[in-house]
Motif scaffolding. Sequence first.
Motif, PDB file in Angstrom:
ATOM      1  N   ARG A   1       0.829  -1.210   0.000  1.00 15.38           N
ATOM      2  CA  ARG A   1       0.000   0.000   0.000  1.00 15.38           C
ATOM      3  C   ARG A   1       0.860   1.255   0.000  1.00 15.38           C
ATOM      4  NH1 ARG A   1      -3.226  -0.881   5.189  1.00 15.38           N
ATOM      5  NH2 ARG A   1      -3.593   1.350   4.967  1.00 15.38           N
TER       6      ARG A   1
ATOM      7  N   ALA B   1       4.203   5.948  -5.168  1.00 20.34           N
ATOM      8  CA  ALA B   1       4.325   5.949  -6.627  1.00 20.34           C
ATOM      9  C   ALA B   1       3.275   6.871  -7.247  1.00 20.34           C
ATOM     10  CB  ALA B   1       4.188   4.537  -7.172  1.00 20.34           C
ATOM     11  N   ARG B   2       2.057   6.856  -6.710  1.00 19.64           N
ATOM     12  CA  ARG B   2       1.002   7.750  -7.216  1.00 19.64           C
ATOM     13  C   ARG B   2       1.363   9.211  -7.017  1.00 19.64           C
ATOM     14  NH1 ARG B   2      -2.508   3.839  -4.945  1.00 19.64           N
ATOM     15  NH2 ARG B   2      -2.751   5.114  -3.072  1.00 19.64           N
ATOM     16  N   LEU B   3       2.139   9.491  -5.970  1.00 21.94           N
ATOM     17  CA  LEU B   3       2.564  10.856  -5.689  1.00 21.94           C
ATOM     18  C   LEU B   3       3.782  11.266  -6.521  1.00 21.94           C
ATOM     19  CD1 LEU B   3       2.136  10.844  -1.814  1.00 21.94           C
ATOM     20  CD2 LEU B   3       0.766  12.150  -3.449  1.00 21.94           C
ATOM     21  N   GLY B   4       4.303  10.336  -7.306  1.00 24.72           N
ATOM     22  CA  GLY B   4       5.395  10.676  -8.212  1.00 24.72           C
ATOM     23  C   GLY B   4       6.770  10.238  -7.768  1.00 24.72           C
TER      24      GLY B   4
ATOM     25  N   ALA C   1       2.597   1.784  -3.402  1.00 23.34           N
ATOM     26  CA  ALA C   1       1.634   2.269  -4.391  1.00 23.34           C
ATOM     27  C   ALA C   1       1.273   3.732  -4.138  1.00 23.34           C
ATOM     28  CB  ALA C   1       0.386   1.394  -4.376  1.00 23.34           C
ATOM     29  N   SER C   2       1.120   4.092  -2.861  1.00 26.75           N
ATOM     30  CA  SER C   2       0.766   5.471  -2.522  1.00 26.75           C
ATOM     31  C   SER C   2       1.863   6.444  -2.932  1.00 26.75           C
ATOM     32  CB  SER C   2       0.502   5.569  -1.015  1.00 26.75           C
ATOM     33  OG  SER C   2       0.273   6.898  -0.626  1.00 26.75           O
TER      34      SER C   2
END
Length: 207
Positions: free
Chosen positions: A108, A114-117, A111-112
């Motif tokens: 989790r 990675a979503r933030l860049g 993934a979090s």
Amino acid sequence: MPTLLLIHGGLWEDIGADWFWRRPGIVDGLERLGFTVVAPDRLRRPASWAADAEHVLAAVPGREPVTVMGGSFGCSVAVRLALDSPDRVSRIVMAWPASLSDQFAAIRMRASLARLGAPARVLNALLGSETLPSATDAELGTVAVQVGLIPAVPPDPFHLRGTVDSLLRLLPSATELPGCPEAPSPGFAPHLESFLASVAAFADSPG
């Protein structure tokens, strides 16, 4: 009374010292007990734990050693600080130490971020693979200062009882202090005074 450097939790989140330490009454409470409190905001998007530790240390005036208290992922910054600048840390309080040893919590978090860049090199630098994400277990064994551990009660996937047990084994001079809910949570308020008392007794103890 010693100076306390408070390092708030969060990892690539919009969390600051005000929300984590001041609003729950911890800063005011420690100052009321006579401590000088330094509670800076961490880097919001650090590329490494070392950069985060260097950033918070820059907020401490002078060159004298200080007691460092980390909360949640702030514990990882506190340990990195003790490893990289051992002359600046006299002892450590690790409140609700966060880890990524739970497989699903680690997935989790990756993934979090990675979503933030966060690029792969930053993910690898921040997420680690051992008890604490900021240090190897072998490095933890070299931390020479006294460490007080405050478990999260109740535990959750990021704040496991097993993490505290591992740290008690790995850190040469670790002792367990009374557990309580994490400060920003609604369940912390009834524990504020007992939390302050245990932190103050540990920070001001001889040795």
